[in-house]
Motif scaffolding. Structure first.
Motif, PDB file in Angstrom:
ATOM      1  N   UNK A 168       0.828  -1.216   0.000  1.00 52.45           N
ATOM      2  CA  UNK A 168       0.000   0.000   0.000  1.00 52.45           C
ATOM      3  C   UNK A 168       0.861   1.264   0.000  1.00 52.45           C
ATOM      4  N   UNK A 169       2.151   1.109  -0.183  1.00 52.56           N
ATOM      5  CA  UNK A 169       3.036   2.275  -0.204  1.00 52.56           C
ATOM      6  C   UNK A 169       2.614   3.318  -1.253  1.00 52.56           C
ATOM      7  N   UNK A 170       2.202   2.918  -2.469  1.00 51.25           N
ATOM      8  CA  UNK A 170       1.742   3.944  -3.415  1.00 51.25           C
ATOM      9  C   UNK A 170       0.539   4.751  -2.880  1.00 51.25           C
ATOM     10  N   UNK A 171      -0.343   4.099  -2.143  1.00 51.85           N
ATOM     11  CA  UNK A 171      -1.460   4.833  -1.537  1.00 51.85           C
ATOM     12  C   UNK A 171      -0.952   5.789  -0.455  1.00 51.85           C
ATOM     13  N   UNK A 172       0.039   5.352   0.307  1.00 46.49           N
ATOM     14  CA  UNK A 172       0.639   6.220   1.323  1.00 46.49           C
ATOM     15  C   UNK A 172       1.261   7.453   0.670  1.00 46.49           C
ATOM     16  N   UNK A 173       1.911   7.245  -0.482  1.00 50.47           N
ATOM     17  CA  UNK A 173       2.513   8.367  -1.205  1.00 50.47           C
ATOM     18  C   UNK A 173       1.448   9.344  -1.692  1.00 50.47           C
ATOM     19  N   UNK A 174       0.353   8.810  -2.213  1.00 52.70           N
ATOM     20  CA  UNK A 174      -0.747   9.671  -2.656  1.00 52.70           C
ATOM     21  C   UNK A 174      -1.272  10.483  -1.474  1.00 52.70           C
ATOM     22  N   UNK A 175      -1.472   9.821  -0.354  1.00 55.86           N
ATOM     23  CA  UNK A 175      -1.980  10.511   0.829  1.00 55.86           C
ATOM     24  C   UNK A 175      -1.024  11.612   1.276  1.00 55.86           C
ATOM     25  N   UNK A 176       0.240  11.315   1.372  1.00 52.62           N
ATOM     26  CA  UNK A 176       1.221  12.296   1.840  1.00 52.62           C
ATOM     27  C   UNK A 176       1.308  13.501   0.909  1.00 52.62           C
ATOM     28  N   UNK A 177       1.391  13.245  -0.380  1.00 51.99           N
ATOM     29  CA  UNK A 177       1.606  14.343  -1.320  1.00 51.99           C
ATOM     30  C   UNK A 177       0.332  15.117  -1.638  1.00 51.99           C
ATOM     31  N   UNK A 178      -0.775  14.440  -1.796  1.00 54.60           N
ATOM     32  CA  UNK A 178      -2.012  15.152  -2.087  1.00 54.60           C
ATOM     33  C   UNK A 178      -2.564  15.881  -0.875  1.00 54.60           C
ATOM     34  N   UNK A 179      -2.252  15.425   0.310  1.00 56.64           N
ATOM     35  CA  UNK A 179      -2.683  16.147   1.511  1.00 56.64           C
ATOM     36  C   UNK A 179      -2.091  17.549   1.499  1.00 56.64           C
ATOM     37  N   UNK A 180      -0.818  17.667   1.145  1.00 64.90           N
ATOM     38  CA  UNK A 180      -0.172  18.973   1.063  1.00 64.90           C
ATOM     39  C   UNK A 180      -0.888  19.836   0.023  1.00 64.90           C
ATOM     40  N   UNK A 181      -1.190  19.253  -1.104  1.00 66.68           N
ATOM     41  CA  UNK A 181      -1.861  19.984  -2.192  1.00 66.68           C
ATOM     42  C   UNK A 181      -3.278  20.407  -1.767  1.00 66.68           C
ATOM     43  N   UNK A 182      -4.003  19.515  -1.117  1.00 68.56           N
ATOM     44  CA  UNK A 182      -5.359  19.847  -0.695  1.00 68.56           C
ATOM     45  C   UNK A 182      -5.383  20.914   0.402  1.00 68.56           C
TER      46      UNK A 182
END
Length: 185
Positions: A168-182
């Motif tokens: 699930x590391x790719x999902x973790x990456x999405x969460x980390x990076x998109x959280x900053x954007x959101x």
């Protein structure tokens, strides 16, 4: 109450498409998993497998629309993202990374235009729901539309990568990076 053959066929199609894609989900496997006969298939889906897969794509798309609505009903956009990532993390973990998004499988069905169109309609619906929710949070409409599309694309890509990597590391990456954007949104 037990599901009837139509519902069982739709469920079997969703499951098989999540696991194998549209073309690999053969008619025999659909019937066996759905505990239905060919007669039942053609009674409920006169055009056969294509019609069944189109209906399954519509049902699966509508289910994810409900998830998006539930997730965006409260909290802030970064919390919504956490909710969506968490939902997919559970799906992938429970299936041992064998079940992905049935809409992606349907989107890749190049030789099934009605199925591919149903997948496209699901993506449009998800993008619109998320964009509307972002707009309700004060984001300008055009920015919300673009960001919603990007979020859905990033999530879907992460789901595909997660299946391939069995992580699930790719999902973790999405969460980390998109959280900053959101948060900046």
């Amino acid at each position: 109450m037990t599901e009837g053959p139509r519902a069982r066929l739709i469920e079997s199609a969703i499951e098989l498409i999540r696991e194998q894609g549209v073309h690999a989900a053969g008619l025999s496997a659909l019937l066996e998993r759905g505990k239905a006969s060919r007669n039942s298939l053609y009674q409920h889906f006169p055009s056969g497998k294509s019609e069944l897969v189109e209906a399954a794509t519509e049902v699966a798309g509508a289910r994810m629309s409900l998830v998006i609505d539930q997730v965006t009903a409260t909290g802030k956009p970064e919390q919504w993202l956490g909710g969506l990532v968490g939902w997919w993390r559970k799906v992938l973990d429970r299936s041992h990374f064998t079940a992905g998004c049935p809409i992606v499988g349907a989107a890749l069905a190049e030789h099934e235009p009605a199925v591919q169109a149903a997948a496209g309609a699901a993506f449009v619906d998800w993008n619109q729901r998320l964009a509307h929710a972002l707009s309700e949070q004060g984001m300008p409409a055009e920015r919300a539309k673009s960001l919603a599309s990007f979020v859905i694309s990033a999530l879907e890509g992460a789901i595909v990568q997660s299946r391939a990597l069995k992580s699930t590391e790719p999902l973790d990456d999405v969460l980390a990076n998109l959280t900053v954007l959101l948060r900046a949104g």
